[in-house]
Design an enzyme around this catalytic site. Sequence first.
Site, PDB file in Angstrom:
ATOM      1  N   ASP A  15       0.859  -1.188   0.000  1.00 52.13           N
ATOM      2  CA  ASP A  15       0.000   0.000   0.000  1.00 52.13           C
ATOM      3  C   ASP A  15       0.895   1.237   0.000  1.00 52.13           C
ATOM      4  O   ASP A  15       1.664   1.458   0.942  1.00 52.13           O
ATOM      5  CB  ASP A  15      -0.901  -0.021   1.236  1.00 52.13           C
ATOM      6  N   ASP A 109      -2.822   2.414  -6.145  1.00 54.16           N
ATOM      7  CA  ASP A 109      -1.826   2.508  -5.081  1.00 54.16           C
ATOM      8  C   ASP A 109      -1.748   1.307  -4.158  1.00 54.16           C
ATOM      9  O   ASP A 109      -1.041   1.348  -3.148  1.00 54.16           O
ATOM     10  CB  ASP A 109      -2.070   3.771  -4.247  1.00 54.16           C
ATOM     11  N   GLU A 110      -2.437   0.207  -4.474  1.00 51.56           N
ATOM     12  CA  GLU A 110      -2.310  -0.958  -3.614  1.00 51.56           C
ATOM     13  C   GLU A 110      -2.599  -2.240  -4.398  1.00 51.56           C
ATOM     14  O   GLU A 110      -3.331  -2.243  -5.385  1.00 51.56           O
ATOM     15  CB  GLU A 110      -3.225  -0.871  -2.393  1.00 51.56           C
TER      16      GLU A 110
END
Length: 365
Positions: A15, A109-110
């Site tokens: 993350d 983003d993860e």
Amino acid sequence: MTTDATRARKVIHVDMDAFYASVEQRDDPALRGRPVAVGGSRARGVVAAASYEARAFGVRSAMPSVTAIRRCPELVFVPPRFDVYRAVSAQIRAIFADYTPLIEPLSLDEAYLDVTEDLRGLGSARAIAEDIRARIRETTGLTASAGVSYNKFIAKLASDQNKPDGLCVIPPGKGAAFVAALPVSRFHGVGPVTARRMEGLGIQTGADLRARDLPFLQQHFGSHAAYLHGAARGEDHRPVRVDRPAKSIGAERTFETDLIDPAALSEALDRVADAAWVRVERHGARGRTVTLKLRFSDFRTITRARSSSVPVADRDRFRAIGDELLAQQMPLASGIRLLGLTLSALGSAPEEPDAAEEREPGLPF
């Protein structure tokens, strides 16, 4: 000989730390060390992301901009640059691919990574996570936090444990104790409304949740009960699914006071549309169907949808369709306690594999 009882996946949840805001601070030195919000500063704007300096003042994503400014008068608003975020995300995904082909992106983003097989011979899942984080920093100038565990549920919880720029490893045998000590509000899938309901039932921690049997959970949480029952015990049999497409993306908001005034509902819809569109952009998705969800004061829930022959290309069109669907429900017979707006027809997700399927262990934690 490996048995079903000893098989375990090695899952990493990576993350990025305050991704959008960190990219802006990286690219503009004048923003470093300052409270930054990515999003619109207009009266009806919504915060898409907040830097850690802003979070110290209580600024959070999906928060109305006026609330964010009230909490942090020095807050600097920056318009989002999704093309840049997507380019950085592609760099990060390329790094992941050097370690495993089993990558399940959740957003820009993860992502989850199944590293049960040690393709680079690093010796442990922890070592793989450390190597990935170091390469992300070297390649992008950004930091990432990671959780390492034997399933997706705990890996995701672990990635948030030592943020920012942290690593947390929860091996088999320690998952249940780790979950027991956490507040249920940390559980993926338990939002503020559900957390308040749980608190009213005396459930505040994972241990409290584990003490309730499945019939009790079914009585109070319906189809969500089986997930909660397993999560409280550190159980999650879902495999990492490669390039799993989302079926729908959206946002909804539950109001403390029921809304019936058209102007108040329009303002609420504007903020929900903003929050939903941030998620649409984060996934790089486009869809053809917009669905409005309304829950009335008596808990009766309706949905109204409209499909287009071409994908909905921007936030203004998304919001306009939502406006039209809402206008069709006027005048309202009773107040609205929840409003949601969703974009769908994004593509069908593959069938869920057998939940009992496991992989041979390839390396230690």
